[in-house]
Design a protein around this motif. Structure first.
Motif, PDB file in Angstrom:
ATOM      1  N   UNK A  61       5.138  14.049   6.148  1.00 40.00           N
ATOM      2  CA  UNK A  61       5.233  12.640   6.575  1.00 40.00           C
ATOM      3  C   UNK A  61       4.610  11.709   5.546  1.00 40.00           C
ATOM      4  N   UNK A  62       3.431  12.076   5.016  1.00 41.33           N
ATOM      5  CA  UNK A  62       2.858  11.219   3.971  1.00 41.33           C
ATOM      6  C   UNK A  62       3.790  11.224   2.756  1.00 41.33           C
ATOM      7  N   UNK A  63       4.414  12.382   2.487  1.00 41.58           N
ATOM      8  CA  UNK A  63       5.355  12.468   1.371  1.00 41.58           C
ATOM      9  C   UNK A  63       6.524  11.509   1.549  1.00 41.58           C
ATOM     10  N   UNK A  64       7.101  11.504   2.737  1.00 40.48           N
ATOM     11  CA  UNK A  64       8.250  10.619   2.995  1.00 40.48           C
ATOM     12  C   UNK A  64       7.837   9.147   2.867  1.00 40.48           C
ATOM     13  N   UNK A  65       6.641   8.826   3.373  1.00 46.52           N
ATOM     14  CA  UNK A  65       6.184   7.431   3.277  1.00 46.52           C
ATOM     15  C   UNK A  65       5.950   7.031   1.820  1.00 46.52           C
ATOM     16  N   UNK A  66       5.400   7.974   1.026  1.00 43.75           N
ATOM     17  CA  UNK A  66       5.194   7.672  -0.398  1.00 43.75           C
ATOM     18  C   UNK A  66       6.536   7.433  -1.070  1.00 43.75           C
ATOM     19  N   UNK A  67       7.540   8.211  -0.685  1.00 50.19           N
ATOM     20  CA  UNK A  67       8.871   8.038  -1.274  1.00 50.19           C
ATOM     21  C   UNK A  67       9.432   6.644  -0.967  1.00 50.19           C
ATOM     22  N   UNK A  68       9.283   6.211   0.284  1.00 49.65           N
ATOM     23  CA  UNK A  68       9.783   4.876   0.650  1.00 49.65           C
ATOM     24  C   UNK A  68       9.049   3.803  -0.151  1.00 49.65           C
ATOM     25  N   UNK A  69       7.734   3.984  -0.256  1.00 50.49           N
ATOM     26  CA  UNK A  69       6.958   3.013  -1.020  1.00 50.49           C
ATOM     27  C   UNK A  69       7.417   2.993  -2.473  1.00 50.49           C
ATOM     28  N   UNK A  70       7.643   4.205  -3.020  1.00 44.96           N
ATOM     29  CA  UNK A  70       8.069   4.309  -4.421  1.00 44.96           C
ATOM     30  C   UNK A  70       9.358   3.524  -4.645  1.00 44.96           C
ATOM     31  N   UNK A  71      10.289   3.634  -3.700  1.00 44.25           N
ATOM     32  CA  UNK A  71      11.565   2.920  -3.834  1.00 44.25           C
ATOM     33  C   UNK A  71      11.310   1.413  -3.908  1.00 44.25           C
ATOM     34  N   UNK A  72      10.443   0.917  -3.029  1.00 44.13           N
ATOM     35  CA  UNK A  72      10.139  -0.519  -3.047  1.00 44.13           C
ATOM     36  C   UNK A  72       9.448  -0.919  -4.345  1.00 44.13           C
ATOM     37  N   UNK A  73       8.488  -0.108  -4.752  1.00 47.44           N
ATOM     38  CA  UNK A  73       7.699  -0.390  -5.955  1.00 47.44           C
ATOM     39  C   UNK A  73       8.591  -0.498  -7.191  1.00 47.44           C
ATOM     40  N   UNK A  74       9.540   0.443  -7.320  1.00 48.55           N
ATOM     41  CA  UNK A  74      10.435   0.415  -8.481  1.00 48.55           C
ATOM     42  C   UNK A  74      11.355  -0.798  -8.422  1.00 48.55           C
ATOM     43  N   UNK A  75      11.806  -1.129  -7.205  1.00 44.37           N
ATOM     44  CA  UNK A  75      12.679  -2.310  -7.056  1.00 44.37           C
ATOM     45  C   UNK A  75      11.918  -3.566  -7.446  1.00 44.37           C
ATOM     46  N   UNK A  76      10.628  -3.590  -7.100  1.00 45.73           N
ATOM     47  CA  UNK A  76       9.852  -4.803  -7.368  1.00 45.73           C
ATOM     48  C   UNK A  76       9.495  -4.964  -8.842  1.00 45.73           C
ATOM     49  N   UNK A  77       8.942  -3.906  -9.462  1.00 42.88           N
ATOM     50  CA  UNK A  77       8.380  -4.100 -10.801  1.00 42.88           C
ATOM     51  C   UNK A  77       9.201  -3.482 -11.924  1.00 42.88           C
TER      52      UNK A  77
END
Ligand code: HEM
Ligand code: FES
Lengths: 259, 248
Positions: A109-125
């Protein structure tokens, strides 16, 4: 595919989890150190950003290696999770955990949440698609490029980079203003909060992961095992705090006041 | 002591199974857990009911036959103790105790609290031995073994194959058992000729039996009545990697 034959072996799957995980942790550590340059100032930060961009093929090599590591990490974790669900289909009515920590039990679950965050982070920066402005933030490099310029009053293009005449004598190179983009991004408390929450989740993931990788790779000896278990906690906390310092200090106004 | 037992009852491997509650009113704190079940069973037989089926043999903590997951921990709450050596003084008057069979896909329930742990035997049969072509008896001191390695081999050999590791593992993995059995021979000179072949064959059998993969929860180590260390799992991983990389 022969490449994915390792998935048939439980132990080789774990080895792939560990090796790809360690690669990602090493990247995270470097990334965190890079980010902390925001405390030195906009010049240092933008130069660092420019340096990364100038790596060209090497940057792409690093990106591809990290991407493959991430994909293997995720594919393997899902396959292991499914296998393990199958191996233990009938749950206990009462289950008392003795040594299994909360962080160990929530890895997927923490892995899946990190993945979602990663997607947002890459889209942002990286892709810069969350904010229309961020693509067009430009900054001037203060290095002297006058030797490239025939007419000191105009601008010239060398290797697709634009060089300008400015400030009377200095010739400056136009580059992306990463510093401004980051400061503007983290002034939004919601975004800063999102990053802090994501980093707490990352600390959870890494707290189990780092020592787990050592155990999986067979590196468990009474002489150094207690040290690895403690370091797993402290290193993940250090990475988490290092990442959080940037959004927090910008949101609270300690950094980026000039932007 | 008064104890309320909530016990898993299942008539056959295909039966769905259910929990049943039994009130035991005269439990002595000096009884072992299995003795308490014995007395309950005698009562059930007198009442014309089916007794609770459970596994046991030596009742002195060395054979590994007794099983049961007691309040969510294989062999119950006492550290490094088999169910037969667990005493009722570990519980309080008025406690409710859940008694369930060891659960893992590779351990199918036969009846009530008895599960089929034949999977462990088949892992041993796949290579957990040293092939000996008998000839003249060897001189007793012909094979020197250092104290250090003798001790390590003994630590691994303490495994009684009870199944608590797989029963405790949220992934239904049998890594601790397999690791102990691979390690005990890998430490000794007699184990060397078949070392790589053994590691590969036993792990393959372990996977074919339907056991899961290790995710380093360390629940097995906590449940093991013989306190086998997960360090042996790290050793097994090394043995396996070496065998896969360097076997001819
Ligand atoms: C920055 C990103 C990440 C890093 C640095 C990282 C690091 C690690 C490391 C070092 C391990 C230990 C491997 C082992 O058990 O030997 C691990 C395990 C794990 N990771 Fe990640 N990980 C990341 C992202 C993810 C993502 C996106 C997922 C998504 C599904 C994920 C799922 C898992 C799972 C489920 C495990 C545990 C596997 C197991 O219990 O055996 N991770 N991670
Ligand atoms: S009956 Fe032999 S170990 Fe419990």
């Amino acid at each position: 595919m022969v490449l994915f034959n390792y998935l048939k072996s439980t132990i080789l799957s774990k080895v792939v989890m560990a090796v790809t995980g360690v690669l990602l942790v090493l990247f995270l550590f470097g990334h965190m150190l890079g980010n902390l340059q925001v405390f030195i100032g906009s010049e240092a930060y933008n130069s660092y950003s420019q340096f990364l961009q100038s790596l060209g093929e090497i940057l792409w090599l690093i990106r591809i290696v990290l991407f493959i590591a991430l994909v293997l990490h995720i594919i393997t974790s899902i396959r292991l999770k499914l296998l393990n669900r199958c191996a233990n289909p009938t749950r206990y009515e009462v289950k008392n955990y003795v040594k299994a920590t909360l962080t160990a039990r929530t890895m997927i679950w923490t892995g899946i949440m990190i993945f979602c965050f990663l997607a947002f982070h890459l889209a942002q920066f990286t892709l810069r698609i969350t904010d229309d402005e961020s693509k067009n933030m430009k900054d001037m490099n203060d290095k002297n490029y006058s030797m490239f310029l025939k007419d000191p009053r105009g601008s010239v293009e060398i290797n697709k980079d634009k060089y300008f005449y400015a400030e009377g004598i200095k010739i400056m190179k136009e580059r992306h203003d990463t510093y401004k983009m980051v400061v503007k991004g983290f002034r939004n408390p919601l975004i800063s909060l999102l990053y802090v929450v994501a980093m707490v989740i990352l600390v959870f993931h890494l707290n189990h992961a780092i020592q787990s990788a050592f155990q999986t790779l067979g590196l468990n000896h009474p002489n150094y095992w207690p040290c690895i278990q403690r370091s797993s906690f402290w290193v993940s906390l250090l990475i988490g705090i290092g990442f959080c310092l940037v959004p927090l200090s910008i949101m609270l106004g300690f950094v980026g006041a000039g932007v | 002591m008064k104890i309320k037992l909530i016990v898993w009852r299942q008539n056959s491997p295909t039966d769905k199974g259910r929990f049943e509650t039994y009130n035991c009113d005269e439990v002595s704190p000096d009884m072992s857990f299995l003795e308490m079940l014995d007395i309950l069973n005698e009562k059930l037989i007198l009442q014309g009911q089916e007794p609770i089926a459970f596994d046991h043999d030596c009742r002195e903590g060395i054979c590994g036959a007794c099983s049961c997951t007691i309040n969510g921990v294989p062999h119950g709450p006492e550290k490094a103790t088999t169910t037969c050596q667990l005493h009722m003084r570990k519980f309080k008057d008025g406690d409710s105790i859940y008694v369930e069979p060891f659960r893992a896909k590779a351990f199918p329930v036969i009846r009530d609290l008895i599960v089929d742990r034949g999977a462990y035997d088949r892992i041993i049969a796949a290579g957990g031995f040293v092939s000996v072509n008998t000839g003249g008896a060897q001189d007793a001191n012909a094979l020197p073994i250092s104290k250090h390695y003798a001790d390590l081999a003994m630590d691994a050999a303490a495994c009684i194959g009870c199944g608590a590791c797989a029963a405790a593992c949220p992934n239904g993995a049998a890594m601790l058992f397999t690791a102990a059995k691979i390690s005990q021979l890998a430490f000794l000179p007699q184990g060397q000729p078949e070392r790589k072949k053994r590691a590969i064959a036993m792990i393959k059998q372990m996977e074919e039996e339907g056991f899961g993969a290790c995710t380093n929860y360390y629940e097995c180590e906590a449940a093991c009545p013989k306190e086998i260390s997960v360090r042996f799992i790290a050793k097994m991983n090394r043995e396996y990697m070496m065998a896969r990389m360097f076997s001819e």
